[in-house]
Scaffold this motif. Structure first.
Motif, short mmCIF file in Angstrom:
data_model
loop_
_atom_site.label_atom_id
_atom_site.label_comp_id
_atom_site.label_asym_id
_atom_site.label_seq_id
_atom_site.Cartn_x
_atom_site.Cartn_y
_atom_site.Cartn_z
N UNK A 105 9.33 -5.12 -8.09
CA UNK A 105 8.34 -5.58 -7.93
C UNK A 105 8.48 -7.01 -6.48
N UNK A 106 9.82 -7.10 -6.42
CA UNK A 106 10.07 -8.06 -5.29
C UNK A 106 10.24 -7.32 -4.03
N UNK A 107 9.95 -6.01 -3.96
CA UNK A 107 10.16 -5.11 -2.70
C UNK A 107 8.88 -5.54 -1.83
N UNK A 108 9.01 -5.15 -0.62
CA UNK A 108 7.94 -5.24 0.34
C UNK A 108 7.20 -3.72 0.26
N UNK A 109 5.99 -3.70 0.28
CA UNK A 109 5.24 -2.39 0.21
C UNK A 109 5.40 -1.66 1.41
N UNK A 110 5.17 -0.39 1.23
CA UNK A 110 5.40 0.37 2.67
C UNK A 110 4.20 0.03 3.64
N UNK A 111 3.21 -0.45 2.96
CA UNK A 111 2.00 -0.67 4.03
C UNK A 111 1.32 -1.91 3.06
N UNK A 112 0.90 -2.67 4.12
CA UNK A 112 0.22 -3.90 3.42
C UNK A 112 -1.30 -3.52 2.98
N UNK A 113 -1.74 -4.34 1.96
CA UNK A 113 -3.14 -4.03 1.60
C UNK A 113 -3.86 -5.34 2.29
#
Length: 150
Positions: A105-113
């Motif tokens: 959950x704390x990780x960055x997404x591969x691509x922002x929404x």
């Protein structure tokens, strides 16, 4: 993850109350129906998970053109899944996708929404989960209203 599970439990509960004859009814003033609402919930989770975690392969990719934002049952052609098929897919979906996110959950997404006209940017896995929970709740409410008043 509990919010996502709670939203899904609520959605499935609403859908189980829908009589088969009401799934395809498009209430006056609406551009969709209960079947579209349920399919849209499923497709949105699949699409956004792939956007968030690029290694994820969406299930039922043929459903995407039927249920993405901006579509309507008025435009449907070809093979449209039945309500029971979508309900079964919704029941199975979280058990398949939660392991993709658990402990990340704390990780960055591969691509922002990016929401709206760059009103808000969600760039963490936790943010995606929060958004998907909210999104499902809004469509679950639409399902409930269409079933009761449509």
């Amino acid at each position: 993850m509990q919010q996502l599970r709670l939203a899904r439990m609520h959605t499935i509960g609403r859908l189980k109350r829908v009589e088969e004859s009401k799934w395809d009814v498009q209430p006056k003033g609406h551009n969709n129906n209960i079947l579209w609402q349920a399919g849209h919930i499923f497709v949105t989770v699949e699409q956004f998970i792939q956007q968030c975690v690029k290694s994820y392969d969406p299930v039922e990719p043929d459903w995407i053109p039927l249920f993405i934002d901006g579509t309507s049952p008025d435009e449907w052609e070809g093979n449209v899944p039945a309500g029971e098929e979508i309900l079964a897919a919704l029941r199975a979906q979280l058990e398949r996708v939660i392991p993709v996110f658990e402990n990340r959950l704390a990780e960055k997404a591969d691509e922002p929404l990016i929401i709206g006209d760059n009103i808000m940017t969600i760039d963490s896995i936790e943010g995606y989960i929060q958004f998907l929970s909210w999104h499902e709740g809004t469509h679950s409410g639409a399902i409930n209203a269409m079933n009761l008043f449509g």
